[in-house]
Design a protein around this motif. Structure first.
Motif, PDB file in Angstrom:
ATOM      1  N   ALA A  71      10.709  -3.577  -7.700  1.00  0.00           N
ATOM      2  CA  ALA A  71       9.901  -2.618  -6.926  1.00  0.00           C
ATOM      3  C   ALA A  71       8.714  -3.324  -6.290  1.00  0.00           C
ATOM      4  CB  ALA A  71       9.443  -1.472  -7.824  1.00  0.00           C
ATOM      5  N   ILE A  74       9.907  -4.870  -3.157  1.00  0.00           N
ATOM      6  CA  ILE A  74      10.096  -3.859  -2.099  1.00  0.00           C
ATOM      7  C   ILE A  74       8.756  -3.440  -1.517  1.00  0.00           C
ATOM      8  CG2 ILE A  74      10.827  -1.457  -1.699  1.00  0.00           C
ATOM      9  CD1 ILE A  74      13.114  -1.975  -3.697  1.00  0.00           C
ATOM     10  N   SER A  75       7.743  -3.346  -2.380  1.00  0.00           N
ATOM     11  CA  SER A  75       6.436  -2.857  -1.913  1.00  0.00           C
ATOM     12  C   SER A  75       5.786  -3.807  -0.920  1.00  0.00           C
ATOM     13  CB  SER A  75       5.493  -2.630  -3.102  1.00  0.00           C
ATOM     14  OG  SER A  75       4.897  -3.839  -3.533  1.00  0.00           O
TER      15      SER A  75
ATOM     16  N   PRO B  67       7.412   4.074   1.865  1.00  0.00           N
ATOM     17  CA  PRO B  67       8.312   3.571   0.821  1.00  0.00           C
ATOM     18  C   PRO B  67       7.731   2.364   0.091  1.00  0.00           C
ATOM     19  CG  PRO B  67       9.172   3.075   3.024  1.00  0.00           C
ATOM     20  CD  PRO B  67       8.041   4.045   3.205  1.00  0.00           C
ATOM     21  N   ARG B  68       6.850   1.605   0.768  1.00  0.00           N
ATOM     22  CA  ARG B  68       6.243   0.462   0.091  1.00  0.00           C
ATOM     23  C   ARG B  68       5.225   0.916  -0.954  1.00  0.00           C
ATOM     24  NH1 ARG B  68       3.371  -2.686   3.032  1.00  0.00           N
ATOM     25  NH2 ARG B  68       3.283  -1.478   4.962  1.00  0.00           N
ATOM     26  N   ALA B  71       7.241   2.088  -3.864  1.00  0.00           N
ATOM     27  CA  ALA B  71       7.733   0.959  -4.662  1.00  0.00           C
ATOM     28  C   ALA B  71       6.596   0.367  -5.497  1.00  0.00           C
ATOM     29  CB  ALA B  71       8.351  -0.105  -3.754  1.00  0.00           C
ATOM     30  N   ALA B  72       5.394   0.322  -4.914  1.00  0.00           N
ATOM     31  CA  ALA B  72       4.238  -0.196  -5.666  1.00  0.00           C
ATOM     32  C   ALA B  72       4.003   0.657  -6.909  1.00  0.00           C
ATOM     33  CB  ALA B  72       2.991  -0.210  -4.782  1.00  0.00           C
TER      34      ALA B  72
END
Lengths: 252, 252
Positions: A71, A74-75, B67-68, B71-72
């Motif tokens: 994740a 992805i971030s 979305p980032r 994800a974070a």
């Protein structure tokens, strides 16, 4: 006199894709954790149940860190195609919809070893070293250049053989390990090569300078160290000299 | 004399769930971006095509950050159930499998406005302020206490009415906007309430002190500011006084 010798072309030229891949694979030959004394004991049936329990509950911490580092990756990227590919790794571990995921399969292993599930999930009995080491992997992926962060996943290139060895060795050597509890490793036999192929292609395509290529090889080395250091901590606490830190799991 | 007045119980006692929710909702009434001058112009059909283009390509940066930041959040929590729930938000924006996702739908909107897709995705034409503001949202979610990070998503409580208004207003008022390009907002009419219900339940259950409750309300305020400041930047660059920063999109 403080003189710097100039770098030779062989030290600055971009490696060919084949040479780059060979450098990555050489790291595995040198230091993947299948060479660790603790793994030889584990696979060879030389550990008692308490030691296998200690391994399984510490390794849970690593498994649990993996979807978080994915994740974190992805971030950081604006590349939607990469995010769409990478999110499947989170599912592989956390599960998604009806698919329970790798962590759930890992808990079937710890159930089978007679460990309390809440205790495992709490990570309270894990070695302090385990917790710090796995967290440093999450930080590495969050903070290093993206291609280097991707490269740190490439220990998956070396995983299938260790998983095959582990399934055979543990089933054969431990009467407290049954076929059902090895489900995690069986699933990884197909997941890991798929992921490793993608990541290897990505770093070959995106490491644009020799320095980046070397940083990617360094990332594989870093990741091997993450795996190795976890086994050092287990070995020290539960094998030789067998000094368990305060608060960590004590086999009964 | 430097004297501190003691806090009264009304300032330190845990709010009831109802009072806590009311405080969160009051933030929306005060400062959700549906009250911004730029939005009134946008929905009321008072902008020209170039100004709508500028809005859409800047707003892409925000969409792409969402979305980032999700994800974070996943990268920070050991709660697998929360991760499994939250990962759906990444899919809602990035798509997954056959589902193209919200960013793809947003690009259908920018296509429909005649903007080059690569240019939009590159974020090169976005206002510098937009890029900094949306990135500060990602950092906030990465660094604030988890429950506060979750709370920052709660502007979704206020979103459906603005989306309904936007769909009606933009379809009615702009001949260059067709039904198909409004797909993003139609989908969000069902996604946003589902997500907001979950997040609201989560913060009510997990904000354990008055200080945490206030920090959650502060997070909603922060997030409203993220949205508001983006419109300030658009208004300044493209409406009044109409000073476009170097490198930013210039309508033709």
């Amino acid at each position: 006199m403080n003189e710097m010798s100039p770098l030779r072309p062989s030290e600055t030229e971009l490696w060919s894709p084949e040479k780059f891949e060979a450098e990555i694979r050489a790291v595995g030959v040198e230091r993947y954790h299948d060479k660790h004394a603790f793994h030889k004991l584990l696979h060879g049936g030389k550990l008692n149940k308490g030691q296998v329990q200690a391994w399984a509950l510490n390794r849970y911490c690593y498994q649990e860190a993996v979807p978080r580092k994915d994740a974190a990756l992805i971030s950081r990227t604006h590349d939607r195609a990469l995010r769409r590919e990478w999110v499947r790794r989170i599912h592989d571990h956390d599960g998604f919809g009806d698919e329970p995921g790798g962590l759930e399969r890992w808990l079937i292993l710890t159930d089978g070893l007679g460990l309390d599930r809440d205790y495992v999930v709490s990570r309270q009995g894990a070695l302090p070293a385990t917790r710090h080491i796995v967290e440093s992997y999450v930080y590495f992926v969050r903070e290093q250049p993206l291609v280097v962060a991707v490269a740190s996943s490439l220990t998956e290139l070396f995983a299938p053989s260790i998983h095959r060895e582990r399934i055979a060795g543990m089933l054969e050597n431990y009467d407290f390990i049954g076929d059902d509890v090895m489900a995690y490793f069986k699933r990884r036999l197909t997941q890991a090569p798929r992921d490793a192929d993608f990541a290897l292609g990505y770093v070959k395509e995106n490491a644009a300078t020799r320095a980046e290529q070397e940083a990617c090889v360094g990332a594989v080395r870093f990741k091997c160290d993450v795996l190795w250091a976890q086994l050092d901590a287990l070995h020290h606490a539960y094998v030789v000299p067998g000094l368990i830190p305060p608060g960590a799991f004590v086999p009964t």
